[in-house]
Every structure is written in structure tokens, then in C-alpha cells.
Design an enzyme around this catalytic site. Sequence first.
Site, PDB file in Angstrom:
ATOM      1  CB  VAL A 175      -6.687  -2.286   1.700  1.00 18.63           C
ATOM      2  CG1 VAL A 175      -5.985  -0.969   1.299  1.00 18.63           C
ATOM      3  CG2 VAL A 175      -8.020  -2.050   1.222  1.00 18.63           C
ATOM      4  CB  ALA A 229      -5.015  -4.587  -2.831  1.00 16.49           C
ATOM      5  CD  GLU A 230      -0.100   0.766  -0.267  1.00 20.02           C
ATOM      6  OE1 GLU A 230       0.779   1.671  -0.556  1.00 20.02           O
ATOM      7  OE2 GLU A 230      -1.308   0.983   0.378  1.00 20.02           O
ATOM      8  CB  SER A 231       1.572  -6.364  -0.022  1.00 19.68           C
ATOM      9  OG  SER A 231       1.321  -5.752   1.489  1.00 19.68           O
ATOM     10  CB  SER A 262       4.098  -1.845  -3.324  1.00 21.14           C
ATOM     11  OG  SER A 262       3.158  -0.889  -3.143  1.00 21.14           O
TER      12      SER A 262
END
Length: 139
Positions: A57, A60-62, A65
Site C-alpha cells: 500500500v 501504491a500510494e507513493s 501521489s
Amino acid sequence: MTKEELLGLSKKVCKNTLMETLNIEFTEIGDDYLIAKMPVNSRVHQPDGVLHGGASVALAESVGSMASYVFLNTEDFFVRGIEISANHLKSIKEGWVYAKATFVHKGRTTQLFEIRITDEENNLISIVKLTTIALPKKK
């Protein structure tokens, strides 16, 4: 943005962050996608020796974003993740995982990404949905 520009930007913005700690590297950019990779080793394992879902996660967020950051006007706006959900489909013990963030919706205020995390043989490890928001910077 060229790959070289992306690598330069990512080294600058990832210094002393979770991305640096997890050795996340941004590797490829296209017109509507961004790809990053992360090594799978003991630093990102859960106790039984497989990739921790939280590390997936974080990857994925890195990448999502950063995609918002790259594809939006960040001189006037800053980007924040506001919702994320992940389905982990396969485990992996070692090697590399690759996260490809593609736009589902590219709005002025909110952006929706599908992020597919795969291994070196292109097996689907996780699928993630990320919503980001672009908020105006105070002048």
C-alpha cells in the site's frame, strides 16, 4: 517529462522519506501512467517472510501521489491521498514488485488511480484504488 527528469525529481522529493526507506524507485513515465519498483526483502516482510500488505500500500500510494504531482500543476496546488483500498491477491518472498499507476479520473480537484502491483513475471500481486486531491497552496 523525460525519464531522466523524473529520476532527478524523485531523488529530490524522496530524500529522507518513506520512499527512500523502502528503496522505492520511479522507473518509467508515459502520457497517463507512472511506474515505480520496490525490492522485496526482509525490510518489507511480515513475520512469516512474505511481502507485507502495508508495504504494498505504501508503494501504491507513493506511485499514485507522485503521478498526481507530475501530471498536475504543483506550483499552485499540493497533492494529498484521501482514500486508498487494496486487494492482495498473491504473496511474494523476494525479488522486485512493480506498481503502475494509471488514471481512471483526472479531475481538477480529485484524481482516481488504478494501481496494479506485479512481480518480475508480471503476476498480479495486488490491485489498489487511490483517490488524491489537489488543494490550492496559500499565497
